[in-house]
Design an enzyme around this catalytic site. Structure first.
Site, PDB file in Angstrom:
ATOM      1  CG  ASN A  94      60.491 -47.133   7.722  1.00  0.00           C
ATOM      2  OD1 ASN A  94      60.375 -45.955   7.427  1.00  0.00           O
ATOM      3  ND2 ASN A  94      59.443 -47.961   7.783  1.00  0.00           N
ATOM      4  CD  GLU A  95      56.708 -45.992   9.625  1.00  0.00           C
ATOM      5  OE1 GLU A  95      56.284 -44.980   9.051  1.00  0.00           O
ATOM      6  OE2 GLU A  95      56.082 -47.072   9.694  1.00  0.00           O
ATOM      7  CG  ASN A  96      61.926 -51.080  13.209  1.00  0.00           C
ATOM      8  OD1 ASN A  96      60.846 -51.177  12.650  1.00  0.00           O
ATOM      9  ND2 ASN A  96      63.011 -51.670  12.765  1.00  0.00           N
ATOM     10  CB  SER A 126      63.303 -42.195   9.561  1.00  0.00           C
ATOM     11  OG  SER A 126      62.453 -41.200   9.027  1.00  0.00           O
TER      12      SER A 126
END
Length: 821
Positions: free
Chosen positions: A409-411, A455
């Protein structure tokens, strides 16, 4: 046959040289709560008072005695949170450092005092950081250095409650000759034939080495078997014309028992059973004139994903029972949701979660557990990450609801946009996991499912990770800096995160903040608001549309919930209207892990916010929408059902007093799984900037409204309506709005069994966004309807369960609507 002994009783927690009763599965916090040592961390500001718990080491002890005729006895921990040293009779058994793995130890013939000593997660993180070096993250907590539920360390919606303990079951397994170690069922469908390829791995004792064993597999009345002498075999079955598993709204969810039996000369050594479903799933990432798509295709049918993001339902996850999973996911299905994304800062959920999704037709997008941080790729973390991924891919792959593995997530976005790269100076940060290790593991173990690196992610470094034109997108400029009208400024290919905050229900606040005089900035309210400048963003969101209330908490509370519902609804209406260019929306977030102001649709006590009702409307198969356009409003007829939708839409241009200026009936039609957009005739459009005209569209019981100016500029009349209450006796049922009566989850008393009433509201004026806050009538009361807009003379009937005997005056006090500026 293998024997299993559960080890859930007889444990003690060592605290200050005393032993307290311990419950397994559980954690230190639940045991200290039960013993009265700490207060409820969810109440008031107790979170800070119990912070010391996460900073200490803890020990669990029990007497381990067993007597078995089997050759081998294993001690199995399904979940140890997190860094633990295990000893038996004073001798070491092993060490663990991963909450998300299963651990197994040979204890054949060994008895005595069993002790599980947990180090503080902070100490474990510090030790790892000393080896790997510093890495950036978005919070001042060291969650990326320990394989533990990241949100234990707090998040912008969650408390800092750093747990330790045996959070999943513990057992002894007694076995001889061989046992089933791992089963990987690869389920596919080809030309109306279902294929099940069962890849079986076994573990043998010394006496079982090289011994011929028989493996048998059975599904849907078909069976096969194989004899093997090594550590595994492959069994293949074919099922002619199996009934297909579909997401909800697209078909049924038939499930088949798959049984695997391990035999030695006809004697059963071990068994394994799971439910499977036959279906195909892929992600269509075809490049086109607009960029790169991201569309779920199930059984060959493209699907607009109507999704929500899921966080752990309790920051003490051992408290989440199968019944609570079922209740919460049933709330999702009731909101017409068909996809649940399990977010990467939480856990791989219990099998009960995925079982419920299988049955309810909820597709599961499963993140690997990396979120909002740069993660070191060196040892000791790299080996743990690989073992964790292998454990959970194999555990979860039987579930047909599981449709996607996601790397993080978002990395990838964070590396590009959050100033990580200069500070890292070439150090590892997780890219090797997301673009290397994890896709290799998925390809090896579960090749029947798609994988995406993260994502948001645009598919490659050729595009910005959060490019709206490619792959998945997270929309956070809206809420953080912009009004929700800006959702309409773009059409991402797939919106994997977006959302807007609101406070929880009043009854939830009253339970969590007892005795506090509630105000947006009262001490408890601020403590239960974890987002950066959260109240500032709430207030600015309200002020863009309404007069911001002063010294009126009830009004502020209502308007904050209205804006949340409108904001999310506006985004979904816009993006759904652009299907198939936009192929899905995943709202941040569905649930909460404690009572807090957040983006959730269901609050921390399981009560429905108005957003939940709005999701049910905008995620329905058929949606009628009036969208702002450059040349005036556009009527969108969105039909995600399997049948064509042909109807007549009544369009009415009305004045503020509800009087008709003009109206027309417009025939419209949308084919199955399609959208039809039609400009509103010019003569029916409100004058640009008018404060006295608005537009209403009605068809087949659905309504859409369009106001040309913000509410604070519109000439609303003072709302006038009559209220009457009609008793509706109902059979007794569980307390609380989520069907749960567990501690702190709406166990407020007998109100949930007190029958029901119909609240009938008759409007004498325009009444905009009428809302009945049922929990003001009784803590366990639930209304079946959210925000309503009524025209003069119209009547609405709202069913309220859990509050029999209520008077009309009490109901009127629980009703709110938009008032004149």
């Amino acid at each position: 046959m293998k024997d299993v002994t559960q080890l859930h009783d007889g444990w003690s927690l060592r605290h200050d040289d005393t032993l307290l009763p311990a419950r397994v599965p559980g954690c230190v916090h639940t045991d200290l709560l039960a013993a009265g040592v700490i207060p409820d961390p969810y109440v008031g500001q107790n979170e800070t008072a119990i912070a010391w718990v996460g900073e200490q080491a803890w020990s669990y002890v029990t007497d381990l005695a067993h007597d078995s005729a089997h050759e081998r006895t294993d001690l199995v921990f399904d979940g140890l949170d997190t860094a633990a040293a295990i000893t038996l009779a004073g001798e070491p058994l092993g060490r663990t450092r991963n909450m998300h793995r299963t651990h197994r130890f040979d204890v054949t013939g060994r008895t005595g005092t069993l002790e599980v000593r947990f180090a503080s997660a902070y100490d474990e993180a510090a030790a790892v950081r000393a080896v790997t070096g510093e890495r950036p993250n978005v919070y001042p907590e060291p969650f990326q250095y320990v394989r533990k539920m990241a949100c234990s360390f707090g998040w912008d919606w969650g408390p800092t409650v750093v747990t330790a303990g045996m959070w999943r079951p513990v057992r002894l397994e007694h076995w001889s000759t061989a046992r089933i170690d791992r089963v990987r069922p690869l389920v596919t469908v080809d030309d109306a034939t279902g294929h099940v390829e069962v890849r079986l791995r076994v573990e043998r004792t010394g006496s079982g080495a090289g011994r011929p064993l028989t493996a048998r597999a059975t599904v849907a009345g078909r069976d096969t078997e194989a004899v093997f002498t090594g550590d595994g075999t492959v069994l293949r079955l074919e099922v002619p014309e199996p009934r297909l598993w579909w997401p909800r709204g697209h078909g049924g969810q038939p499930l088949y028992d798959l049984d695997v039996t391990l035999l030695d000369d006809g004697a059963v050594l071990d068994t394994w059973r799971r439910r499977i479903g036959f279906r195909t799933v892929e992600i269509d990432r075809t490049a086109d004139a607009h960029g790169t798509g991201f569309t779920f295709v199930v059984n060959g049918v493209p699907v607009f994903a109507r999704g929500v993001n899921w966080i752990p339902d309790d920051v003490l996850p051992s408290r989440v029972t199968p019944e609570r999973y079922r209740a919460r996911l049933a709330q999702a299905a009731d909101a017409n949701i068909d996809l649940v994304r399990v977010w990467g800062g939480g856990i791989y959920e219990d099998d009960a979660f995925y079982d419920a999704c299988d049955e309810l037709g909820l597709m599961v997008w499963q993140d690997f557990l990396f979120a909002c941080a740069a993660y070191p790729e060196e040892q000791p973390l790299r080996g743990e990450v690989e073992a964790e991924a292998r454990d959970n891919v194999v555990r979860l792959m039987p579930h047909p609801s599981l449709v996607l593995w996601n790397g993080n997530n978002e990395n990838l976005w964070g590396f590009r946009d959050w100033d990580w790269e200069p500070g890292l100076a070439g150090d590892s940060w997780g890219e090797g996991y997301y673009l290397g290790l994890l896709p290799r593991i998925v390809a090896e173990l579960d090749p029947t499912r798609p994988y995406t690196a993260g994502s948001p992610w645009s598919g490659s470094w050729d595009h910005h990770p959060n490019d709206t034109r490619h792959g998945t997108h997270h929309s956070w400029e809206v809420w953080n800096r912009q009004d929700y009208a800006e959702y309409r400024a773009s059409v991402p290919r797939f919106v994997a995160e977006f959302g807007w905050q609101a406070p929880p229900a009043l009854a939830t606040l009253r339970r969590a903040l007892p005795g506090e005089e509630l105000a947006p900035d009262s001490p408890g309210m601020l403590h239960h608001q974890k987002a950066e400048d959260g109240n500032g963003k709430l207030n600015r969101g309200i002020a863009r549309h309404f007069r911001l209330p002063e010294d009126d908490f009830d009004r502020w509370h209502y308007l904050a919930q209205v804006v949340q519902a409108r904001a999310v609804g506006a985004g979904i209406e816009h993006w759904r209207a652009h299907w198939p260019l936009c192929a899905g929306t995943v709202v941040w977030q569905f649930n909460d892990c404690w009572p807090v102001s957040s983006w959730a649709a269901v609050d921390g006590d399981g009560r429905l916010k108005p957003l939940h009702h709005e999701l049910r409307r905008v995620y329905a198969d058929r949606l009628l929408t009036l969208l702002p356009g450059e040349d005036g409003p556009v009527l969108a007829v969105d039909n995600q059902s399997a049948e064509p939708w042909r109807t007549a839409v009544t369009l009415r241009l009305l004045d503020a007093d509800g009087g008709a200026v003009r109206e027309a009936v417009v025939p419209v039609g949308a084919a199955a799984r399609s959208v039809a957009r039609t400009p509103v005739p010019e003569e029916l459009r409100p004058a640009p900037g008018s404060s006295k005209e608005f537009l209403v569209a009605d068809a087949d019981g659905l309504r859409a409204v369009h106001f040309p100016v913000p509410d604070k500029e519109f000439a609303y009349p003072p709302a006038r309506y009559d209220v009457r209450v009609e008793d509706v006796p109902l059979p007794d049922g569980p307390d609380g709005p989520d069907g749960s009566d567990g501690p702190g989850r709406n166990s407020d008393g007998p109100d949930g069994r007190a029958g029901a009433v119909d609240v009938v509201v008759t409007a004498h004026t325009l009444v905009r966004d009428l809302l009945l806050q049922a929990d003001r009538l009784a803590p366990g009361a639930v209304a079946d309807t959210g925000l309503l807009t009524l025209l003069p003379g119209e009547e609405a009937r709202i069913r309220v369960t859990g509050c029999g005997g209520v008077e009309a005056a009490a109901v009127r006090a629980a009703l709110f609507s938009v008032d004149p500026a």
